[in-house]
Design a protein around this motif. Structure first.
Motif, short mmCIF file in Angstrom:
data_model
loop_
_atom_site.label_atom_id
_atom_site.label_comp_id
_atom_site.label_asym_id
_atom_site.label_seq_id
_atom_site.Cartn_x
_atom_site.Cartn_y
_atom_site.Cartn_z
N VAL A 209 0.85 -1.19 0.00
CA VAL A 209 0.00 0.00 0.00
C VAL A 209 0.88 1.24 0.00
N GLY A 210 0.26 2.36 -0.32
CA GLY A 210 1.03 3.59 -0.46
C GLY A 210 1.22 4.37 0.82
N ALA A 211 0.59 3.97 1.91
CA ALA A 211 0.67 4.75 3.14
C ALA A 211 0.13 3.92 4.31
N PRO A 212 0.48 4.29 5.56
CA PRO A 212 -0.07 3.61 6.74
C PRO A 212 -1.49 4.13 7.03
N PHE A 213 -2.46 3.60 6.32
CA PHE A 213 -3.83 4.09 6.41
C PHE A 213 -4.46 3.77 7.77
N HIS A 214 -5.49 4.56 8.09
CA HIS A 214 -6.38 4.28 9.23
C HIS A 214 -5.64 4.11 10.56
N CYS A 215 -4.69 4.99 10.80
CA CYS A 215 -4.04 5.02 12.11
C CYS A 215 -3.67 6.46 12.42
N SER A 216 -3.15 6.69 13.59
CA SER A 216 -2.87 8.05 14.05
C SER A 216 -1.79 8.75 13.25
N LEU A 217 -1.02 8.02 12.45
CA LEU A 217 -0.01 8.67 11.61
C LEU A 217 -0.65 9.57 10.55
N MET A 218 -1.92 9.41 10.33
CA MET A 218 -2.64 10.26 9.37
C MET A 218 -3.11 11.58 10.00
N ALA A 219 -2.90 11.75 11.28
CA ALA A 219 -3.39 12.95 11.98
C ALA A 219 -2.93 14.26 11.36
N PRO A 220 -1.69 14.37 10.84
CA PRO A 220 -1.26 15.67 10.29
C PRO A 220 -2.10 16.19 9.12
#
Length: 334
Positions: A209-220
């Motif tokens: 996948v292209g990103a660590p989806f659905h976790c707190s790393l998406m907060a920014p």
């Protein structure tokens, strides 16, 4: 069997859940049969190309796996393909009891339910993919599917990895009772996977996948996306729609807006979606768009669930032929 109806909804003509797939269902050539066979699909893709200023129709017909795999392209490409299938079936007379989408699939589900316009959904999905891509470039993140272990034990494995100070790792997808996806910092995901194997998991499969989806790393990216959500109109649903964020029915347009915001950092609760649908009652499950991932999840979660998929010409043609006579037999008002 008649599906559930509630305030602002329309009566359904089948007891079927329309399921819209998420990222990972893409494949090269996934819309070729749609554009070659159905003028409605061609018109929808022409409109999508115009809205986004992207050659989605070309990418979904002849684009390479590498081109299609870029998150900022993958997401609008899957959404457009799913909505093209929806338009083809809807125009033929397909009337599900409810709709739901897995992560990204929630956007076409909301279009089907009358909550979002095609233009709003595609614009939001493109921005969503671009923002997620930014996170992927800045954070060494990863995702992995844990197979054969109950979700509670997967959560415990994540907790043990985080407790070692290795970074963040959280449950991202509750896909089925014995398939749970974890997401976070790459090394923390690796260590959590090893802990899950030690606890009895059958297998841990890293996801491409292209990103660590659905976790707190998406907060920014939440603040920027929240501003984008505020700029689009959200109507109350005219077809029951079940959120993959809450696992419950969406009762208003404003609730749908807030759920899409929460979706960036929260897990996909697909097991709850399926159980909510089954209680309404829904007795059949149709995957609207590329792939057959959701059909498999429904069968493994619900046992003897009747499932259909539409991701290839044979299956779509068969379903289209089945629903078309229903439209022709509807009484005509005098």
């Amino acid at each position: 069997m008649t599906g559930w109806t509630g305030p602002g909804s329309v009566a359904a003509t089948t007891g079927c859940l329309a399921m819209f797939p998420g990222q990972g269902s893409q494949r090269p050539g996934m819309a070729r049969h749609l554009l070659d066979t159905y003028p409605l699909a061609r018109r929808l893709f022409d409109r999508a190309d115009e809205i986004l200023g992207l050659p989605l129709s070309r990418i979904c017909v002849s684009g390479s796996a590498q081109e299609l795999g870029r998150t900022e392209i993958t997401q609008p490409a899957i959404a457009a393909t799913s909505l093209a299938v929806w338009e083809v079936l809807r125009s033929a007379g397909y009337r599900p009891a409810a709709a739901a989408g897995h992560s990204l699939g929630e956007y076409p589900a909301l279009v089907a339910a009358g909550v979002l316009s095609l233009e709003s959904a595609l614009q939001l999905v493109r921005l969503r993919g671009a923002l997620m891509g930014e996170v992927a470039r800045e954070v060494p993140g990863a995702m992995a599917a844990v197979l054969g272990l109950p979700a509670a034990q997967v959560l415990a494995a994540c907790g043990s990895a985080e407790g070692l100070g290795l970074g963040l790792v959280q449950v991202a997808n509750y896909n089925e009772p014995l398939q749970t996806v974890i997401s976070g910092h790459a090394y923390a995901v690796e260590v959590a996977g090893k802990a899950a194997l030690a606890a009895g998991a059958d297998q841990v499969v890293p996801l491409d996948v292209g990103a660590p989806f659905h976790c707190s790393l998406m907060a920014p990216v939440v603040e920027e996306f929240t501003e984008a959500l505020a700029a689009h109109a959200f109507a109350d649903p005219v077809l029951p729609v079940i959120s993959s964020v809450s696992g419950a029915h969406v009762r208003s347009g404003e609730e749908a807006r807030q759920l899409l915001r929460r979706q960036l950092t929260g897990p996909v609760r697909w097991v709850e979606v399926l159980h909510t649908a089954a209680r309404r009652p829904v007795d059949a499950y149709t995957e609207i768009g590329p792939g057959r991932v959701l059909s498999g999840l429904a069968r493994r979660t619900l046992g003897q669930a009747r499932t259909r998929s539409t991701g290839d010409p044979r299956r779509l043609t068969a379903l289209h032929a089945e629903v078309t006579p229903e439209r022709r037999q509807e009484p005509v008002a005098s």
